[in-house]
Design a protein around this motif. Sequence first.
Motif, mmCIF file in Angstrom:
data_model
loop_
_atom_site.group_PDB
_atom_site.id
_atom_site.type_symbol
_atom_site.label_atom_id
_atom_site.label_comp_id
_atom_site.label_asym_id
_atom_site.label_seq_id
_atom_site.Cartn_x
_atom_site.Cartn_y
_atom_site.Cartn_z
ATOM 1 N N LEU A 1 6.376 -15.676 -8.283
ATOM 2 C CA LEU A 1 5.439 -15.962 -7.200
ATOM 3 C C LEU A 1 6.135 -16.612 -6.005
ATOM 4 C CD1 LEU A 1 2.668 -16.177 -5.885
ATOM 5 C CD2 LEU A 1 2.232 -18.228 -7.265
ATOM 6 N N PRO A 2 6.842 -17.756 -6.182
ATOM 7 C CA PRO A 2 7.542 -18.314 -5.016
ATOM 8 C C PRO A 2 8.632 -17.396 -4.466
ATOM 9 C CG PRO A 2 8.110 -19.520 -7.025
ATOM 10 C CD PRO A 2 6.944 -18.642 -7.364
ATOM 11 N N ILE A 3 9.271 -16.626 -5.331
ATOM 12 C CA ILE A 3 10.277 -15.685 -4.841
ATOM 13 C C ILE A 3 9.624 -14.641 -3.941
ATOM 14 C CG2 ILE A 3 11.850 -13.829 -5.522
ATOM 15 C CD1 ILE A 3 12.541 -15.466 -7.990
ATOM 16 N N SER A 4 8.446 -14.159 -4.343
ATOM 17 C CA SER A 4 7.724 -13.188 -3.519
ATOM 18 C C SER A 4 7.383 -13.789 -2.156
ATOM 19 C CB SER A 4 6.449 -12.740 -4.236
ATOM 20 O OG SER A 4 6.741 -12.051 -5.435
ATOM 21 N N MET B 1 6.637 -6.279 -8.841
ATOM 22 C CA MET B 1 6.344 -5.166 -7.938
ATOM 23 C C MET B 1 6.544 -5.592 -6.482
ATOM 24 S SD MET B 1 2.873 -3.658 -9.717
ATOM 25 C CE MET B 1 2.715 -2.371 -8.473
ATOM 26 N N VAL B 2 6.073 -6.791 -6.148
ATOM 27 C CA VAL B 2 6.248 -7.313 -4.786
ATOM 28 C C VAL B 2 7.731 -7.470 -4.478
ATOM 29 C CG1 VAL B 2 5.709 -9.199 -3.214
ATOM 30 C CG2 VAL B 2 4.038 -8.508 -4.945
ATOM 31 N N MET B 3 8.472 -8.001 -5.440
ATOM 32 C CA MET B 3 9.909 -8.181 -5.236
ATOM 33 C C MET B 3 10.600 -6.843 -5.022
ATOM 34 S SD MET B 3 10.654 -11.136 -8.124
ATOM 35 C CE MET B 3 12.435 -11.019 -7.869
ATOM 36 N N GLY C 1 11.148 0.741 6.540
ATOM 37 C CA GLY C 1 11.237 -0.652 6.126
ATOM 38 C C GLY C 1 9.972 -1.422 6.440
ATOM 39 N N LEU C 2 9.387 -1.137 7.605
ATOM 40 C CA LEU C 2 8.148 -1.798 8.008
ATOM 41 C C LEU C 2 7.000 -1.420 7.074
ATOM 42 C CD1 LEU C 2 7.205 -3.706 10.284
ATOM 43 C CD2 LEU C 2 6.492 -1.672 11.548
ATOM 44 N N VAL C 3 6.898 -0.134 6.737
ATOM 45 C CA VAL C 3 5.841 0.327 5.834
ATOM 46 C C VAL C 3 6.025 -0.280 4.440
ATOM 47 C CG1 VAL C 3 4.898 2.349 4.645
ATOM 48 C CG2 VAL C 3 5.406 2.460 7.094
ATOM 49 N N ALA C 4 7.266 -0.307 3.956
ATOM 50 C CA ALA C 4 7.530 -0.879 2.635
ATOM 51 C C ALA C 4 7.181 -2.365 2.612
ATOM 52 C CB ALA C 4 8.998 -0.684 2.263
ATOM 53 N N GLY C 5 7.512 -3.077 3.687
ATOM 54 C CA GLY C 5 7.165 -4.489 3.762
ATOM 55 C C GLY C 5 5.665 -4.711 3.792
ATOM 56 N N ALA C 6 4.943 -3.864 4.534
ATOM 57 C CA ALA C 6 3.486 -3.978 4.594
ATOM 58 C C ALA C 6 2.866 -3.712 3.225
ATOM 59 C CB ALA C 6 2.929 -2.999 5.633
ATOM 60 N N PHE C 7 3.415 -2.738 2.499
ATOM 61 C CA PHE C 7 2.893 -2.440 1.160
ATOM 62 C C PHE C 7 3.165 -3.605 0.207
ATOM 63 C CE2 PHE C 7 3.067 -0.278 -3.038
ATOM 64 C CZ PHE C 7 1.767 0.188 -3.065
ATOM 65 N N ALA C 8 4.338 -4.237 0.347
ATOM 66 C CA ALA C 8 4.652 -5.409 -0.471
ATOM 67 C C ALA C 8 3.662 -6.537 -0.197
ATOM 68 C CB ALA C 8 6.077 -5.878 -0.188
ATOM 69 N N LEU C 9 3.318 -6.736 1.072
ATOM 70 C CA LEU C 9 2.344 -7.779 1.428
ATOM 71 C C LEU C 9 0.978 -7.466 0.836
ATOM 72 C CD1 LEU C 9 1.601 -10.331 2.986
ATOM 73 C CD2 LEU C 9 1.222 -8.885 5.020
ATOM 74 N N LEU C 10 0.571 -6.193 0.887
ATOM 75 C CA LEU C 10 -0.706 -5.792 0.304
ATOM 76 C C LEU C 10 -0.724 -6.062 -1.199
ATOM 77 C CD1 LEU C 10 -3.470 -4.375 0.449
ATOM 78 C CD2 LEU C 10 -2.263 -2.194 0.175
ATOM 79 N N ALA D 1 12.232 -2.692 1.317
ATOM 80 C CA ALA D 1 12.084 -2.886 2.762
ATOM 81 C C ALA D 1 13.364 -3.460 3.360
ATOM 82 C CB ALA D 1 10.902 -3.812 3.041
ATOM 83 N N GLN D 2 13.932 -4.447 2.682
ATOM 84 C CA GLN D 2 15.164 -5.050 3.168
ATOM 85 C C GLN D 2 16.298 -4.031 3.225
ATOM 86 O OE1 GLN D 2 17.145 -7.501 4.965
ATOM 87 N NE2 GLN D 2 15.680 -8.778 3.877
ATOM 88 N N ALA D 3 16.374 -3.182 2.208
ATOM 89 C CA ALA D 3 17.431 -2.173 2.177
ATOM 90 C C ALA D 3 17.283 -1.183 3.335
ATOM 91 C CB ALA D 3 17.403 -1.439 0.835
ATOM 92 N N TRP D 4 16.059 -0.712 3.584
ATOM 93 C CA TRP D 4 15.860 0.235 4.685
ATOM 94 C C TRP D 4 16.150 -0.409 6.037
ATOM 95 C CZ3 TRP D 4 15.575 5.318 4.984
ATOM 96 C CH2 TRP D 4 15.278 6.041 3.836
ATOM 97 N N LEU D 5 15.796 -1.670 6.187
ATOM 98 C CA LEU D 5 16.094 -2.351 7.447
ATOM 99 C C LEU D 5 17.603 -2.493 7.657
ATOM 100 C CD1 LEU D 5 13.337 -5.127 7.456
ATOM 101 C CD2 LEU D 5 13.425 -3.056 8.853
ATOM 102 N N ARG D 6 18.344 -2.627 6.558
ATOM 103 C CA ARG D 6 19.813 -2.694 6.666
ATOM 104 C C ARG D 6 20.395 -1.344 7.073
ATOM 105 N NH1 ARG D 6 21.861 -8.018 6.389
ATOM 106 N NH2 ARG D 6 20.369 -9.195 5.109
#
Length: 342
Positions: free
Chosen positions: A101-104, A30-32, A56-65, A38-43
């Motif tokens: 985990l390390p990939i995330s 899910m994190v990945m 992209g920022l919101v998607a990244g923040a949700f991934a961190l959560l 997020a990466q796609a939207w930033l592109r």
Amino acid sequence: MNIPNASHLPSRIKDGVALLEHLTPVWFAMVMGWCGLAQAWLRATDGLGNTAYGIGLVAGAFALLLFVVLCLASLLRLQAHPGAVAADMRHPIRHAYMATLPISILLLASLGIQLFWGQDRLLDSALTLGWCVGSVLEIAATVWVISRWFKPAQNGGIQWASFTPVFFIPVVGNVLAPLGGVGIGLQAWATAQFGVGLFLWMVMQTLFFVRLAQAGPMPARMAPSLFITVVPPSIGGLSLLQLDAPMAVAWMLWGIAAFFLLLALREMSVIREQPFSMAHWGMSFPLAAFTALSLRMSQAPDGGWMQTPAILLLALTSLLILGLTLGTWRSLQHGHLLVADA
């Protein structure tokens, strides 16, 4: 983290701790997926401007959560159900998910580097540390997974029937190293790690074709994992561009990724027939990675023809990941996910 005696805990908490037995590492997919989105939207910021950057920022923040919640839950699981964690590490398929985990960590660090690098010295140090931790853990996970191959099949070695694209997961973490490593001045190390991933991708792809010839088609419930074959060429193309490789090489990798995506899409009818499970998240990061590469290629001098298809891919990827997230939430509420062999 100390867990009080279970007899003194409220019943709802005891039930929740019991359910964690089935919280396998696949949940970090899910994190990945959200990091990839997020990466796609930033592109897409060149074409869609600040709106794409905000999403992209919101998607990244949700991934961190998600990452924080899953890490806390995994620590609780490790203490409450150490036998279940050990069983995951021995499992012929699930052991490869340990690399999520390390990939995330690498993906989150790379996103942070792309978004915030150079704004604050302390933050730069934290991002560098996070990237280095993810990089080293990813190498360790890769060595651990590959070392299993030297054992007899009955002791955890390769079994053709269980060899699926899930085994590509450790490769993914290595090929994405340049996305963050170059920006923080660790290009040499990131390039070396990318080389490991590139080599292992070719080995894995060959072994997978041999597996199909030796053991026949994969089980239907593993059909979503076919999308994972899209990731190495997609992330590989982005990483090579980060390393200033010729555009022709990136186009070749885009073509390879598109080919494997078409193969995976042929299995959609099989995937739709399967009850929802965390295995469906295997489609999320691959599609996001291909979308990110497509958006990047649409910005190339000869890539103008791809602008509309790339935006459509971005919309499709967003709908898929939102749908998977909603499906996960609903399945959790109905008790369909945190069960044995889910």
